[in-house]
Every structure is written in structure tokens, then in C-alpha cells.
Design a protein around this motif. Structure first.
Motif, PDB file in Angstrom:
ATOM      1  N   ARG A 115       0.937  -1.195   0.075  1.00  0.00           N
ATOM      2  CA  ARG A 115       0.107  -0.107  -0.121  1.00  0.00           C
ATOM      3  C   ARG A 115       1.039   1.317  -0.002  1.00  0.00           C
ATOM      4  NH1 ARG A 115      -3.855  -0.683   5.201  1.00  0.00           N
ATOM      5  NH2 ARG A 115      -2.018  -1.636   5.695  1.00  0.00           N
ATOM      6  N   ASP A 116       0.266   2.375  -0.417  1.00  0.00           N
ATOM      7  CA  ASP A 116       1.079   3.636  -0.235  1.00  0.00           C
ATOM      8  C   ASP A 116       1.211   4.005   0.993  1.00  0.00           C
ATOM      9  OD1 ASP A 116       1.029   3.948  -3.329  1.00  0.00           O
ATOM     10  OD2 ASP A 116      -0.820   5.149  -3.239  1.00  0.00           O
ATOM     11  N   PHE A 117       2.303   4.521   1.080  1.00  0.00           N
ATOM     12  CA  PHE A 117       2.881   4.964   2.361  1.00  0.00           C
ATOM     13  C   PHE A 117       2.564   6.395   2.890  1.00  0.00           C
ATOM     14  CE2 PHE A 117       6.301   6.740   5.051  1.00  0.00           C
ATOM     15  CZ  PHE A 117       5.984   6.230   6.277  1.00  0.00           C
ATOM     16  N   GLN A 118       1.637   6.798   3.755  1.00  0.00           N
ATOM     17  CA  GLN A 118       1.574   7.936   4.144  1.00  0.00           C
ATOM     18  C   GLN A 118       2.092   8.374   5.481  1.00  0.00           C
ATOM     19  OE1 GLN A 118      -0.310  10.881   2.384  1.00  0.00           O
ATOM     20  NE2 GLN A 118       0.802  11.728   4.483  1.00  0.00           N
ATOM     21  N   PRO A 119       3.241   9.324   5.359  1.00  0.00           N
ATOM     22  CA  PRO A 119       3.886   9.453   6.848  1.00  0.00           C
ATOM     23  C   PRO A 119       2.946  10.143   7.548  1.00  0.00           C
ATOM     24  CG  PRO A 119       5.406  10.148   5.116  1.00  0.00           C
ATOM     25  CD  PRO A 119       4.008   9.716   4.311  1.00  0.00           C
ATOM     26  N   HIS A 120       2.762   9.543   8.868  1.00  0.00           N
ATOM     27  CA  HIS A 120       1.628  10.310   9.695  1.00  0.00           C
ATOM     28  C   HIS A 120       2.117  10.056  11.161  1.00  0.00           C
ATOM     29  CE1 HIS A 120       0.032   6.491   9.313  1.00  0.00           C
ATOM     30  NE2 HIS A 120      -0.528   6.742  10.455  1.00  0.00           N
ATOM     31  N   VAL A 121       1.463  10.755  12.231  1.00  0.00           N
ATOM     32  CA  VAL A 121       1.357  10.388  13.518  1.00  0.00           C
ATOM     33  C   VAL A 121       0.259  10.172  14.095  1.00  0.00           C
ATOM     34  CG1 VAL A 121       2.129  11.130  15.842  1.00  0.00           C
ATOM     35  CG2 VAL A 121       3.600  11.724  14.064  1.00  0.00           C
ATOM     36  N   THR A 122      -0.300   9.155  14.409  1.00  0.00           N
ATOM     37  CA  THR A 122      -1.643   8.853  14.830  1.00  0.00           C
ATOM     38  C   THR A 122      -2.003   9.752  16.112  1.00  0.00           C
ATOM     39  OG1 THR A 122      -1.720   6.659  13.838  1.00  0.00           O
ATOM     40  CG2 THR A 122      -3.487   7.214  15.560  1.00  0.00           C
ATOM     41  N   LEU A 123      -3.123  10.428  16.197  1.00  0.00           N
ATOM     42  CA  LEU A 123      -3.506  11.166  17.317  1.00  0.00           C
ATOM     43  C   LEU A 123      -4.570  10.360  18.111  1.00  0.00           C
ATOM     44  CD1 LEU A 123      -3.880  14.679  15.480  1.00  0.00           C
ATOM     45  CD2 LEU A 123      -1.787  13.713  16.957  1.00  0.00           C
ATOM     46  N   ALA A 124      -5.602   9.557  17.408  1.00  0.00           N
ATOM     47  CA  ALA A 124      -6.662   9.070  18.108  1.00  0.00           C
ATOM     48  C   ALA A 124      -7.131   8.058  17.021  1.00  0.00           C
ATOM     49  CB  ALA A 124      -7.970  10.384  18.430  1.00  0.00           C
ATOM     50  N   ARG A 125      -7.842   7.233  17.841  1.00  0.00           N
ATOM     51  CA  ARG A 125      -8.285   5.920  16.999  1.00  0.00           C
ATOM     52  C   ARG A 125     -10.043   5.923  17.175  1.00  0.00           C
ATOM     53  NH1 ARG A 125      -4.275   3.107  15.019  1.00  0.00           N
ATOM     54  NH2 ARG A 125      -2.378   3.173  16.220  1.00  0.00           N
ATOM     55  N   PHE A 126     -10.793   5.356  16.853  1.00  0.00           N
ATOM     56  CA  PHE A 126     -12.334   5.355  16.644  1.00  0.00           C
ATOM     57  C   PHE A 126     -12.861   3.857  16.742  1.00  0.00           C
ATOM     58  CE2 PHE A 126     -11.257   9.389  15.382  1.00  0.00           C
ATOM     59  CZ  PHE A 126     -11.914  10.219  16.143  1.00  0.00           C
ATOM     60  N   GLY A 127     -13.793   3.645  17.262  1.00  0.00           N
ATOM     61  CA  GLY A 127     -14.599   2.674  17.279  1.00  0.00           C
ATOM     62  C   GLY A 127     -15.440   2.404  16.061  1.00  0.00           C
ATOM     63  N   ARG A 128     -16.575   1.490  16.194  1.00  0.00           N
ATOM     64  CA  ARG A 128     -17.416   1.218  14.881  1.00  0.00           C
ATOM     65  C   ARG A 128     -18.409   2.383  14.795  1.00  0.00           C
ATOM     66  NH1 ARG A 128     -17.198  -5.002  15.341  1.00  0.00           N
ATOM     67  NH2 ARG A 128     -15.026  -5.415  14.254  1.00  0.00           N
ATOM     68  N   LYS A 129     -18.681   3.180  15.972  1.00  0.00           N
ATOM     69  CA  LYS A 129     -19.635   4.052  15.989  1.00  0.00           C
ATOM     70  C   LYS A 129     -19.392   5.337  15.085  1.00  0.00           C
ATOM     71  CE  LYS A 129     -22.124   6.671  19.320  1.00  0.00           C
ATOM     72  NZ  LYS A 129     -22.075   7.485  20.651  1.00  0.00           N
ATOM     73  N   ALA A 130     -20.139   5.728  14.378  1.00  0.00           N
ATOM     74  CA  ALA A 130     -19.847   6.883  13.658  1.00  0.00           C
ATOM     75  C   ALA A 130     -20.134   8.218  14.541  1.00  0.00           C
ATOM     76  CB  ALA A 130     -21.154   7.172  12.673  1.00  0.00           C
ATOM     77  N   VAL A 131     -19.128   8.939  14.310  1.00  0.00           N
ATOM     78  CA  VAL A 131     -18.714   9.921  15.111  1.00  0.00           C
ATOM     79  C   VAL A 131     -18.073  11.256  13.987  1.00  0.00           C
ATOM     80  CG1 VAL A 131     -17.291  11.195  16.627  1.00  0.00           C
ATOM     81  CG2 VAL A 131     -18.193   8.745  17.213  1.00  0.00           C
ATOM     82  N   SER A 132     -18.621  12.531  14.000  1.00  0.00           N
ATOM     83  CA  SER A 132     -17.990  13.496  13.070  1.00  0.00           C
ATOM     84  C   SER A 132     -16.618  14.029  13.740  1.00  0.00           C
ATOM     85  CB  SER A 132     -18.786  14.551  12.773  1.00  0.00           C
ATOM     86  OG  SER A 132     -18.475  15.505  11.993  1.00  0.00           O
ATOM     87  N   VAL A 133     -15.615  14.246  13.209  1.00  0.00           N
ATOM     88  CA  VAL A 133     -14.456  14.817  13.334  1.00  0.00           C
ATOM     89  C   VAL A 133     -14.185  16.324  12.343  1.00  0.00           C
ATOM     90  CG1 VAL A 133     -13.176  13.011  14.158  1.00  0.00           C
ATOM     91  CG2 VAL A 133     -12.911  13.509  11.765  1.00  0.00           C
ATOM     92  N   GLU A 134     -15.522  16.518  11.480  1.00  0.00           N
ATOM     93  CA  GLU A 134     -15.359  17.895  10.737  1.00  0.00           C
ATOM     94  C   GLU A 134     -14.842  18.918  11.640  1.00  0.00           C
ATOM     95  OE1 GLU A 134     -18.409  16.962   7.201  1.00  0.00           O
ATOM     96  OE2 GLU A 134     -19.470  17.025   9.292  1.00  0.00           O
ATOM     97  N   GLU A 135     -15.487  19.192  12.715  1.00  0.00           N
ATOM     98  CA  GLU A 135     -14.964  20.395  13.402  1.00  0.00           C
ATOM     99  C   GLU A 135     -13.287  20.185  13.950  1.00  0.00           C
ATOM    100  OE1 GLU A 135     -17.451  21.605  16.615  1.00  0.00           O
ATOM    101  OE2 GLU A 135     -19.503  21.071  15.852  1.00  0.00           O
ATOM    102  N   PHE A 136     -13.068  19.439  14.389  1.00  0.00           N
ATOM    103  CA  PHE A 136     -11.514  19.109  14.649  1.00  0.00           C
ATOM    104  C   PHE A 136     -10.802  19.282  13.517  1.00  0.00           C
ATOM    105  CE2 PHE A 136      -7.790  16.780  15.225  1.00  0.00           C
ATOM    106  CZ  PHE A 136      -7.189  16.975  16.446  1.00  0.00           C
ATOM    107  N   LEU A 137     -11.092  18.503  12.500  1.00  0.00           N
ATOM    108  CA  LEU A 137     -10.222  18.955  11.099  1.00  0.00           C
ATOM    109  C   LEU A 137     -10.086  20.236  10.795  1.00  0.00           C
ATOM    110  CD1 LEU A 137     -11.465  15.826   9.212  1.00  0.00           C
ATOM    111  CD2 LEU A 137      -9.355  16.208  10.143  1.00  0.00           C
ATOM    112  N   LYS A 138     -11.220  21.240  10.852  1.00  0.00           N
ATOM    113  CA  LYS A 138     -11.306  22.719  10.532  1.00  0.00           C
ATOM    114  C   LYS A 138     -10.626  23.429  11.477  1.00  0.00           C
ATOM    115  CE  LYS A 138     -13.137  25.813   8.006  1.00  0.00           C
ATOM    116  NZ  LYS A 138     -12.391  26.453   6.930  1.00  0.00           N
TER     117      LYS A 138
END
Length: 178
Positions: A115-138
Motif C-alpha cells: 500500500r501507499d505509505f503516508q507518513p503520519h503520527v496517529t492522534l486518536a483511534r475510533f470504534g465502529r460508532k459513527a462520530v464526526s471529526v469535521e470540527e476538529f479537522l477545520k
């Protein structure tokens, strides 16, 4: 033992990441001890393979690289995220590290993901429940960490538990030592 190659983050960069708002609260936010930059996931290895790997990594053909984290992104979608992460720049230099290390790992019989490699640092993980992160991203699209120089490649062990993963540096390899 479950292992991977990566880069340790300096304390000031970790503190900068920890200052980001922990919203949404439904996320499993990474602790200071969990923050790192993964280059190559290896997986389960036995002691003989681990020793071969250590020997093979003694002189990684890599040059130190100056990095910083800039902006945030999501794996999955903003309305159904799998993980939040900080982007790394310059990504091209870390992609070179990743590909060089992938070749070394494959040379000792450790298959690598294509797979393509995307350098990153993971900040948080989520379960299966739908949660919006639009505000955090903005709110954090202009995030910028202190700059730092990656001068060591780390071989990490990953210990999984109900409380999340714990990462332990098994060995540090200076770069640019050929």
C-alpha cells in the motif's frame, strides 16, 4: 514479538500534539508514550529473525532529515473516522526512508505491504460508532509542530492490551553512518 520501525518524537513535539483539543471525546486519544511515527510495520517475529533484523539495520542507508508536523487528517471519512492523524513534512524524504527500509526487510524474508505509505503520527483511534471529526479537522488545519531532526531509526516492540498498545524501543540505530 510484534515489531515495527519508526521514529521517536521529541518531547516538545509530543507536548504540542497533546495541546490539541481532545474532541470528539468518543475517540481513544493517544498518550504521550504512544506518540511516534511508524515507517515500516513488520509484525510478529521470532528471536532469530529479530537478531537478523538488528544486524541488517546496523547501518541504515539513510540521512538525517529535518521534519515537522503540519495539519491534521483522517483515515476513513470525517463523518465515520477510523483514525485522526498529524501530517508530516517533507513526506517525500520519509517515503524514501520507507522504501529503502522495505527493501532491507524483504531481503531478510520479511514481506511488506504494497500500500501507499503516508507518513503520519496517529492522534486518536475510533470504534465502529459513527462520530464526526469535521470540527476538529477545520479547527486544526493550520496546526504546526516544532521542527525536529530524525537522526535515529528505532526498532519498536508493540505490546497489545485491553488498555491499548504500549510501545517499547528495543534498539536505536543512528542514521547517516555508512
Amino acid at each position: 514479538m510484534r515489531v515495527f520501525l519508526g521514529i521517536e518524537l521529541p518531547e516538545d513535539v509530543k507536548q504540542s500534539l497533546q495541546s490539541l483539543p481532545k474532541q470528539p471525546s468518543e475517540a481513544r486519544w493517544q498518550t504521550n508514550e504512544q506518540l511516534h511515527l511508524t515507517l515500516n510495520f513488520i509484525g510478529e517475529v521470532d528471536n532469530d529473525t529479530l537478531e537478523t533484523l538488528r544486524h541488517r539495520l546496523q547501518s541504515p542507508p539513510l540521512e538525517p532529515v529535518s521534519l515537522r508536523l503540519k495539519g491534521v487528517n483522517v483515515f476513513g471519512s470525517p463523518k465515520h473516522p477510523k483514525a485522526l492523524w498529524a501530517m508530516v513534512e517533507p513526506a517525500a524524504l520519509l517515503q524514501h526512508w520507507h522504501h529503502t527500509l522495505r527493501d532491507r526487510l524483504e531481503a531478510v524474508g520479511l514481506e511488506q505491504d504494497d500500500r501507499d505509505f503516508q507518513p503520519h503520527v496517529t492522534l486518536a483511534r475510533f470504534g465502529r460508532k459513527a462520530v464526526s471529526v469535521e470540527e476538529f479537522l477545520k479547527a486544526n488545519e493550520e496546526y504546526l509542530s516544532p521542527s525536529f531532526t530524525a537522526e535515529k531509526l528505532c526498532l519498536f516492540a508493540s505490546h497489545l492490551s485491553d488498555e491499548g498498545a504500549r510501545y517499547e524501543v528495543i534498539e536505536r540505530f543512528p542514521v547517516g553512518t555508512l
